[in-house]
Design a protein around this motif. Structure first.
Motif, mmCIF file in Angstrom:
data_model
loop_
_atom_site.group_PDB
_atom_site.id
_atom_site.type_symbol
_atom_site.label_atom_id
_atom_site.label_comp_id
_atom_site.label_asym_id
_atom_site.label_seq_id
_atom_site.Cartn_x
_atom_site.Cartn_y
_atom_site.Cartn_z
ATOM 1 N N ILE A 11 0.843 -1.207 0.000
ATOM 2 C CA ILE A 11 0.000 0.000 0.000
ATOM 3 C C ILE A 11 0.870 1.247 0.000
ATOM 4 C CG2 ILE A 11 -1.634 1.350 1.384
ATOM 5 C CD1 ILE A 11 -2.854 -1.406 2.253
ATOM 6 N N ASP A 12 1.933 1.253 0.804
ATOM 7 C CA ASP A 12 2.838 2.397 0.839
ATOM 8 C C ASP A 12 3.492 2.626 -0.519
ATOM 9 O OD1 ASP A 12 2.241 2.760 3.511
ATOM 10 O OD2 ASP A 12 4.116 1.884 4.249
ATOM 11 N N CYS A 13 3.939 1.553 -1.169
ATOM 12 C CA CYS A 13 4.586 1.672 -2.481
ATOM 13 C C CYS A 13 3.620 2.268 -3.507
ATOM 14 C CB CYS A 13 5.095 0.305 -2.941
ATOM 15 S SG CYS A 13 5.829 0.306 -4.596
ATOM 16 N N ILE A 14 2.426 1.713 -3.588
ATOM 17 C CA ILE A 14 1.443 2.201 -4.568
ATOM 18 C C ILE A 14 1.103 3.660 -4.288
ATOM 19 C CG2 ILE A 14 -0.924 1.929 -5.415
ATOM 20 C CD1 ILE A 14 -0.553 -1.131 -4.693
ATOM 21 N N SER A 15 0.947 4.011 -3.026
ATOM 22 C CA SER A 15 0.594 5.381 -2.655
ATOM 23 C C SER A 15 1.711 6.370 -2.963
ATOM 24 C CB SER A 15 0.226 5.446 -1.169
ATOM 25 O OG SER A 15 -0.897 4.634 -0.919
ATOM 26 N N ARG A 16 2.965 5.923 -2.908
ATOM 27 C CA ARG A 16 4.109 6.781 -3.235
ATOM 28 C C ARG A 16 4.294 6.876 -4.744
ATOM 29 N NH1 ARG A 16 7.003 3.726 0.033
ATOM 30 N NH2 ARG A 16 8.279 2.961 -1.657
ATOM 31 N N VAL A 17 4.279 5.743 -5.410
ATOM 32 C CA VAL A 17 4.632 5.676 -6.827
ATOM 33 C C VAL A 17 3.461 6.095 -7.720
ATOM 34 C CG1 VAL A 17 5.346 4.097 -8.678
ATOM 35 C CG2 VAL A 17 6.396 3.911 -6.422
ATOM 36 N N ARG A 18 2.267 5.608 -7.440
ATOM 37 C CA ARG A 18 1.025 5.855 -8.191
ATOM 38 C C ARG A 18 1.042 5.329 -9.627
ATOM 39 N NH1 ARG A 18 -2.523 6.822 -4.282
ATOM 40 N NH2 ARG A 18 -1.889 8.546 -2.983
ATOM 41 N N LEU A 19 2.215 5.230 -10.247
ATOM 42 C CA LEU A 19 2.319 4.795 -11.639
ATOM 43 C C LEU A 19 2.380 3.275 -11.690
ATOM 44 C CD1 LEU A 19 2.745 5.520 -14.656
ATOM 45 C CD2 LEU A 19 5.200 5.588 -14.167
ATOM 46 N N GLY A 20 1.337 2.684 -12.266
ATOM 47 C CA GLY A 20 1.288 1.240 -12.428
ATOM 48 C C GLY A 20 1.292 0.889 -13.901
ATOM 49 N N PRO A 35 1.176 2.277 -19.140
ATOM 50 C CA PRO A 35 1.288 2.922 -17.823
ATOM 51 C C PRO A 35 0.042 3.733 -17.493
ATOM 52 C CG PRO A 35 2.555 4.127 -19.457
ATOM 53 C CD PRO A 35 2.002 2.916 -20.153
ATOM 54 N N LYS A 36 -0.339 3.660 -16.225
ATOM 55 C CA LYS A 36 -1.471 4.443 -15.711
ATOM 56 C C LYS A 36 -0.991 5.155 -14.464
ATOM 57 C CE LYS A 36 -3.845 2.157 -18.747
ATOM 58 N NZ LYS A 36 -3.807 2.725 -20.082
ATOM 59 N N GLY A 37 -1.076 6.472 -14.430
ATOM 60 C CA GLY A 37 -0.511 7.254 -13.336
ATOM 61 C C GLY A 37 -1.490 7.702 -12.285
ATOM 62 N N THR A 38 -2.691 7.159 -12.281
ATOM 63 C CA THR A 38 -3.718 7.637 -11.350
ATOM 64 C C THR A 38 -4.211 6.533 -10.416
ATOM 65 O OG1 THR A 38 -5.441 7.222 -12.986
ATOM 66 C CG2 THR A 38 -4.522 9.458 -12.901
ATOM 67 N N VAL A 104 -10.258 13.332 -6.855
ATOM 68 C CA VAL A 104 -10.355 14.792 -6.729
ATOM 69 C C VAL A 104 -9.356 15.284 -5.680
ATOM 70 C CG1 VAL A 104 -11.849 16.729 -6.111
ATOM 71 C CG2 VAL A 104 -12.759 14.850 -7.488
ATOM 72 N N ALA A 105 -9.269 14.580 -4.558
ATOM 73 C CA ALA A 105 -8.360 14.983 -3.481
ATOM 74 C C ALA A 105 -6.897 14.926 -3.926
ATOM 75 C CB ALA A 105 -8.574 14.096 -2.257
ATOM 76 N N LEU A 106 -6.552 13.947 -4.756
ATOM 77 C CA LEU A 106 -5.164 13.782 -5.188
ATOM 78 C C LEU A 106 -4.797 14.615 -6.411
ATOM 79 C CD1 LEU A 106 -4.864 9.928 -4.740
ATOM 80 C CD2 LEU A 106 -3.549 11.650 -3.488
ATOM 81 N N TRP A 107 -5.708 14.751 -7.359
ATOM 82 C CA TRP A 107 -5.347 15.364 -8.635
ATOM 83 C C TRP A 107 -6.145 16.609 -9.000
ATOM 84 C CZ3 TRP A 107 -5.185 9.954 -8.174
ATOM 85 C CH2 TRP A 107 -3.904 9.428 -8.258
ATOM 86 N N HIS A 112 -11.157 15.808 -13.318
ATOM 87 C CA HIS A 112 -12.361 16.026 -14.125
ATOM 88 C C HIS A 112 -12.228 15.468 -15.537
ATOM 89 C CE1 HIS A 112 -14.035 18.126 -10.793
ATOM 90 N NE2 HIS A 112 -12.958 18.893 -10.730
ATOM 91 N N ARG A 113 -11.016 15.081 -15.912
ATOM 92 C CA ARG A 113 -10.801 14.448 -17.226
ATOM 93 C C ARG A 113 -11.071 12.944 -17.183
ATOM 94 N NH1 ARG A 113 -5.088 16.275 -19.293
ATOM 95 N NH2 ARG A 113 -5.815 15.166 -21.124
ATOM 96 N N ILE A 114 -11.241 12.406 -15.989
ATOM 97 C CA ILE A 114 -11.481 10.969 -15.833
ATOM 98 C C ILE A 114 -12.868 10.619 -16.344
ATOM 99 C CG2 ILE A 114 -11.819 9.149 -14.103
ATOM 100 C CD1 ILE A 114 -9.577 10.505 -12.465
ATOM 101 N N LYS A 115 -12.905 9.668 -17.285
ATOM 102 C CA LYS A 115 -14.167 9.235 -17.885
ATOM 103 C C LYS A 115 -14.777 8.050 -17.152
ATOM 104 C CE LYS A 115 -12.014 10.283 -22.218
ATOM 105 N NZ LYS A 115 -10.887 9.548 -22.683
#
Length: 155
Positions: A11-20, A35-38, A104-107, A112-115
């Motif tokens: 969880i810590d890694c994903i929360s730091r890196v965000r890019l999967g 790659p997905k950065g969100t 919304v809290a993170l980005w 708002h571009r998220i479909k």
């Protein structure tokens, strides 16, 4: 050595890196990685990303919902391999608004571009690390090496 739940370390890694890096399969049976950065962690068995510009991935999971996602910290060279089944929550459908506030809290405005939100229900979690750790390199040494490397690349 795998589990079906995310550890605190994962969880810590994903929360730091965000890019999967999401691996899916095309309709022709070919592998596809994108790659997905969100990414966010929804709970110990669920991760999700906001779909902004992913027509290939969306098409792929539309016919074959299983994916594998890799997260790697570029400095520690450690990460996680996560496999699971996807489901898609589109705007104005049940469940979307419940979790959209996390993006919304993170980005902020980018959210708002998220479909749609692609939810991955985890079936398999396995740690990843570079073979250098097998040779006795410490995490601090690994971080120092990659800090120097990236500083040289981007002075």
């Amino acid at each position: 050595e795998f589990s079906i739940m995310l550890s605190t370390s994962a969880i810590d890694c994903i929360s730091r890196v965000r890019l999967g890096f999401v691996a899916s399969v095309t309709s022709g049976g070919r592998p596809s990685v994108s790659p997905k950065g969100t990414f966010v962690v929804l709970d110990k068995q669920t991760i999700a990303f906001g779909e902004i510009r992913s027509p290939g991935t969306m098409s792929n999971i539309g016919h074959s919902p299983e994916v594998e996602v890799n997260f790697v910290d570029p400095f520690t060279r450690k990460g996680w391999r996560i496999r699971g089944l996807t489901s898609v929550l589109r705007r104005e459908t049940d469940g979307f608004d419940e979790i959209f506030s996390k993006w919304v809290a993170l980005w902020g405005d980018l959210s708002h571009r998220i479909k749609a939100i692609v939810v991955v229900r985890i079936s398999h979690v396995k740690p990843l690390s570079t073979p250098s750790y097998d040779d006795g390199v410490s995490e601090a040494e690994m971080v120092a090496v990659y800090k120097a490397k990236y500083t040289g690349m981007y002075p």
